[in-house]
Scaffold this active site. Structure first.
Site, short mmCIF file in Angstrom:
data_model
loop_
_atom_site.label_atom_id
_atom_site.label_comp_id
_atom_site.label_asym_id
_atom_site.label_seq_id
_atom_site.Cartn_x
_atom_site.Cartn_y
_atom_site.Cartn_z
N PRO A 176 27.97 7.07 -49.78
CA PRO A 176 26.82 7.21 -50.48
C PRO A 176 26.14 8.44 -50.98
O PRO A 176 27.57 9.43 -51.15
CB PRO A 176 25.76 6.96 -49.31
CG PRO A 176 26.56 7.39 -48.54
CD PRO A 176 28.12 6.89 -48.82
N TRP A 177 24.56 8.70 -51.07
CA TRP A 177 25.38 10.38 -52.20
C TRP A 177 23.65 11.30 -51.45
O TRP A 177 23.55 12.17 -51.67
CB TRP A 177 23.60 9.88 -53.24
CG TRP A 177 22.32 9.30 -53.56
CD1 TRP A 177 22.18 7.45 -53.69
CD2 TRP A 177 20.93 9.04 -52.57
NE1 TRP A 177 21.31 6.99 -52.95
CE2 TRP A 177 20.60 7.99 -52.22
CE3 TRP A 177 20.85 10.21 -51.66
CZ2 TRP A 177 19.51 8.05 -52.17
CZ3 TRP A 177 19.31 10.19 -51.38
CH2 TRP A 177 19.43 8.42 -51.23
N LYS A 201 35.94 5.78 -53.44
CA LYS A 201 35.17 6.11 -54.78
C LYS A 201 33.53 7.21 -54.36
O LYS A 201 32.91 6.62 -53.62
CB LYS A 201 34.49 5.31 -55.43
CG LYS A 201 33.78 5.06 -56.73
CD LYS A 201 32.80 3.34 -56.70
CE LYS A 201 31.71 3.56 -56.44
NZ LYS A 201 30.66 5.06 -56.53
N PRO A 202 33.37 8.48 -54.88
CA PRO A 202 32.31 8.74 -54.34
C PRO A 202 31.04 8.11 -54.97
O PRO A 202 31.14 7.66 -55.60
CB PRO A 202 32.78 9.90 -55.53
CG PRO A 202 33.13 10.20 -55.51
CD PRO A 202 34.07 9.24 -55.84
N SER A 203 29.93 8.33 -54.71
CA SER A 203 28.40 7.89 -55.29
C SER A 203 28.28 8.27 -56.69
O SER A 203 28.60 10.06 -56.79
CB SER A 203 26.86 8.09 -54.60
OG SER A 203 25.97 7.67 -55.59
N GLU A 204 28.25 7.27 -58.18
CA GLU A 204 28.28 8.47 -58.48
C GLU A 204 27.36 9.26 -59.49
O GLU A 204 27.41 10.12 -60.56
CB GLU A 204 28.12 7.33 -60.29
CG GLU A 204 26.22 5.77 -60.26
CD GLU A 204 26.77 5.08 -58.69
OE1 GLU A 204 27.36 5.42 -58.07
OE2 GLU A 204 26.46 4.12 -59.13
N SER A 254 23.59 0.71 -49.47
CA SER A 254 22.50 -0.16 -49.04
C SER A 254 22.78 -1.46 -48.77
O SER A 254 24.32 -1.48 -48.99
CB SER A 254 21.97 0.03 -49.92
OG SER A 254 22.32 -1.01 -51.21
N GLU A 275 29.10 0.43 -42.78
CA GLU A 275 27.30 0.93 -42.70
C GLU A 275 26.64 1.00 -43.22
O GLU A 275 26.33 1.70 -44.39
CB GLU A 275 27.65 2.74 -42.26
CG GLU A 275 29.23 3.17 -41.39
CD GLU A 275 28.59 2.32 -39.93
OE1 GLU A 275 27.88 2.76 -40.05
OE2 GLU A 275 29.72 2.61 -39.28
N CYS A 309 20.00 7.34 -43.06
CA CYS A 309 19.77 5.76 -42.68
C CYS A 309 19.63 5.67 -41.16
O CYS A 309 19.07 4.71 -40.83
CB CYS A 309 21.47 5.02 -42.44
SG CYS A 309 22.55 6.48 -42.42
P1 NAD Z 1 23.97 2.23 -52.65
O1 NAD Z 1 24.82 1.16 -52.52
O2 NAD Z 1 23.01 2.32 -53.53
O3 NAD Z 1 25.48 3.09 -52.61
C1 NAD Z 1 26.35 3.29 -52.28
C2 NAD Z 1 27.59 3.40 -52.96
O4 NAD Z 1 28.45 1.82 -53.40
C3 NAD Z 1 27.96 3.39 -54.41
O5 NAD Z 1 29.05 4.58 -54.42
C4 NAD Z 1 27.60 2.99 -54.98
O6 NAD Z 1 28.47 3.25 -56.17
C5 NAD Z 1 28.54 1.86 -54.08
N1 NAD Z 1 27.78 0.46 -55.29
C6 NAD Z 1 26.83 0.25 -55.54
N2 NAD Z 1 27.04 -1.26 -55.63
C7 NAD Z 1 28.20 -1.58 -55.43
C8 NAD Z 1 29.03 -2.97 -55.02
N3 NAD Z 1 28.54 -3.85 -55.86
N4 NAD Z 1 30.54 -3.08 -55.27
C9 NAD Z 1 30.66 -2.16 -54.25
N5 NAD Z 1 30.45 -1.11 -53.74
C10 NAD Z 1 28.93 -0.75 -54.85
O7 NAD Z 1 23.57 3.39 -51.69
P2 NAD Z 1 22.75 5.14 -51.65
O8 NAD Z 1 21.82 4.84 -52.39
O9 NAD Z 1 23.67 5.42 -52.78
O10 NAD Z 1 22.93 5.29 -50.69
C11 NAD Z 1 21.71 4.80 -49.84
C12 NAD Z 1 21.93 3.71 -48.57
O11 NAD Z 1 23.36 3.91 -47.84
C13 NAD Z 1 20.07 3.50 -48.02
O12 NAD Z 1 20.08 2.19 -47.69
C14 NAD Z 1 21.08 4.11 -46.35
O13 NAD Z 1 20.20 3.63 -44.94
C15 NAD Z 1 23.15 3.65 -46.48
N6 NAD Z 1 23.34 4.88 -45.94
C16 NAD Z 1 23.60 4.36 -44.77
C17 NAD Z 1 24.25 5.28 -43.82
C18 NAD Z 1 24.95 4.56 -41.79
O14 NAD Z 1 26.03 5.18 -41.35
N7 NAD Z 1 24.62 3.58 -42.07
C19 NAD Z 1 24.43 6.06 -43.81
C20 NAD Z 1 24.29 6.97 -44.82
C21 NAD Z 1 23.52 6.14 -45.97
#
Ligand code: NAD
Length: 505
Positions: A176-177, A201-204, A254, A275, A309
């Site tokens: 995630p970011w 794959k890092p967050s875009e 998420s 996670e 989170c």
């Molecule tokens: P996000 O789910 O939008 O993105 C996370 C990653 O998943 C990105 O790299 C994104 O490109 C990828 N992704 C999105 N859709 C996908 C799909 N259909 N298939 C595969 N990959 C996909 O989350 P975010 O906005 O980057 O981060 C915030 C979220 O992360 C919050 O909900 C937060 O609670 C959670 N988070 C959890 C923890 C933990 O340890 N539990 C830690 C940090 C963040």
């Protein structure tokens, strides 16, 4: 904005501290390609994704918009590299992990600059992220040498059993970011330590520190064990989740993304490590040190601008002390310093990560206002440029209010009250999430009893958001499954094999 007068103190309006010039990251930016088999390579289409500094709203870099074909090339390299890497001894792998830690340490300044420019994090948060990243690699280097499994033995006549612990193979990682480098480290360190290779794959939105990591590691760790493909979730993330040569896919993100990954991975019966989100309750009993609890929420509710989170974002306080606690909380939160990462060492809160996320947080605040909730502090966006939101406290929130149950992921803390211990536990557990919670009390019986009744993967007592590499991190319910950090992460990224030898005559 004007100053707000409470009974005992005056709250000054929040303002954004600006830096004197824009951060100079040009000299430390990594190359913009994918990183496959030890080198940076161009993407298959040449299409790019802009990377934005959320403090200035300026585009600071562009990275490849990866495709399924790019993932396939990276996975092929990872498959080959894993065969050699998986056959190394724990000591050899530990040496590589310690080397990674040393290289990050040597480049500490560059990582901090990149992370703050890409996320808007205050310097103190970036420094902490980089220190924790180094510690994660050092811990996993040592931990990997302690891994054991059940003792072998004779469990059938004339047959001796041996239990082997093996790597799973190639692991796909999606991050995630909010803590781009640290979340990558939480995956990379145990996955490599257990003898697997990786395509990450890092967050875009925040690919720069992961690309910097492989830039500084290139040529110093075995080629192909750590590959990076940048791009979007629905293309690169999707392909990682479905690729037949990937044995396990690990995502921090998420709930919606976790569901998509698990659904796709099910088709190839791939192991999944998730996670996901959180909405941490902070249960304050009447005997608690209220000042300490308020100071704890100031830190843990607003660290990383609440984009965490485990953020301490949902207070449940006993009705007899609610007024006093809320007063302490407002006093604490009102002193938070907001600003650009390079506007001073004492800046504590940066911007939201992106325009869409900023709009989402503003919508939650508008919804709270429309519902007639009491916005005791903050509650508005701050003047741009940059996606800044005022640190916000919403008090007297009724049971079941939407603002107290959905993840806002911003600098917003809600305060609800309860009247009995049973009600506190029931209400705290009434959440789709189960990542973390805290309990504040001086009663030793409550400090043992209540954590057992709370349905969360981490429960702190008289603390919140304190982490250590030795102890596991991960959730229950909608927060996912699998554990980061600790020996449990090494377990998750390895598999056991039973070998039974017939030595009868
Ligand atoms: P996000 O789910 O939008 O993105 C996370 C990653 O998943 C990105 O790299 C994104 O490109 C990828 N992704 C999105 N859709 C996908 C799909 N259909 N298939 C595969 N990959 C996909 O989350 P975010 O906005 O980057 O981060 C915030 C979220 O992360 C919050 O909900 C937060 O609670 C959670 N988070 C959890 C923890 C933990 O340890 N539990 C830690 C940090 C963040």
């Amino acid at each position: 904005m004007t100053a707000t007068q409470t009974e005992q103190f005056t709250v000054q309006p929040f303002t954004v501290r600006r830096s004197s010039g824009s951060p100079d990251i040009a000299g430390v930016l990594p190359p913009a390609g994918h990183f496959i088999n030890g080198s940076f390579v161009p993407g298959s289409t040449g299409l790019l994704i802009d990377v934005v500094d959320p403090t200035t709203e300026a585009v600071i870099a562009s990275v490849q918009a990866g495709t399924a074909d790019d993932v396939d090339v990276a996975v092929a390299a990872a498959v080959v590299a894993q065969k050699t890497w998986g056959a190394t001894t724990p000591k050899e792998r530990a040496d590589v992990l310690n080397l990674i830690a040393n290289i990050i340490e040597e480049n500490r300044e560059a990582f901090q600059v990149i992370e703050s420019a890409n996320t808007g994090k205050p310097q103190a948060v970036s420094e902490d992220d980089v220190s924790s990243t180094i510690d994660t690699f050092r811990f996993m280097a040592g931990a990997s040498r302690t891994l054991t499994s059940m003792a072998g033995g004779d469990y059938a006549t004339d047959h001796t059993s041996v239990i082997l612990r093996e790597p799973v193979g190639v692991v796909g990682v999606i991050t995630p970011w909010n803590y781009p480098l640290l979340m990558a480290a939480w995956k990379i360190a145990p996955i490599l330590a257990a003898g697997n290779s990786i395509v990450i794959k890092p967050s875009e939105q925040t690919p720069l520190s992961t690309l910097k990591l492989v830039e500084v590691l290139a040529g110093r760790i075995p080629d192909g064990i750590l590959n990076v493909v940048t791009g979007r979730g629905r293309t690169v993330g999707q392909r990682l989740s479905e690729h037949p040569d990937i044995a396990l896919v690990a995502l921090t993100g998420s709930v919606v993304s976790g569901q998509a990954v698990a659904e796709t991975a099910a088709k190839s019966v791939k192991r999944v490590h998730l996670e996901l989100g959180g909405k941490a309750p902070v249960v304050v009993f009447p005997d608690a040190d209220l000042r300490a609890a308020a100071a704890g929420v100031r830190n843990a509710g607003f660290w990383n601008a609440g984009q965490d989170c485990g953020a301490a974002c949902r207070v449940l306080v006993h009705e007899s002390v609610a007024e006093e606690f809320t007063e302490h909380l407002i006093r604490e939160v009102s002193t938070l310093a907001i600003g650009a990462p390079d506007a001073g060492d004492d800046v504590e809160i940066g911007p939201m990560i992106s325009l869409p996320h900023y709009e989402r947080v503003k919508e939650s605040l508008a919804e709270a206002r429309a519902a007639g909730l009491n916005i005791a502090l903050g509650g508005s966006a701050l003047e741009g440029p940059g996606y800044f939101i005022e640190p916000t406290v919403i008090s007297n929130v009724p049971a079941g209010a939407h603002i107290a149950t959905h993840e806002i992921f911003g600098p917003v803390v809600t305060v609800e009250t309860f009247s009995s211990t049973e009600e506190a536990v029931t209400r705290a557990n009434e959440s789709p999430y189960g990542l973390s919670a805290s309990v504040w009390t001086r009663d030793s019986s409550l400090s043992l009893r209540i954590p057992k009744q709370l349905d969360f993967g981490t429960v702190w007592v008289n603390a919140h958001l304190v982490l250590a590499c030795e102890v596991p991190w991960g959730g229950f319910k909608g927060s996912g499954y699998g554990r980061d950090l600790s020996l449990y992460a090494l377990d998750d990224y390895s598999r056991t094999k039973h070998v039974m030898i017939n030595h009868g005559a």
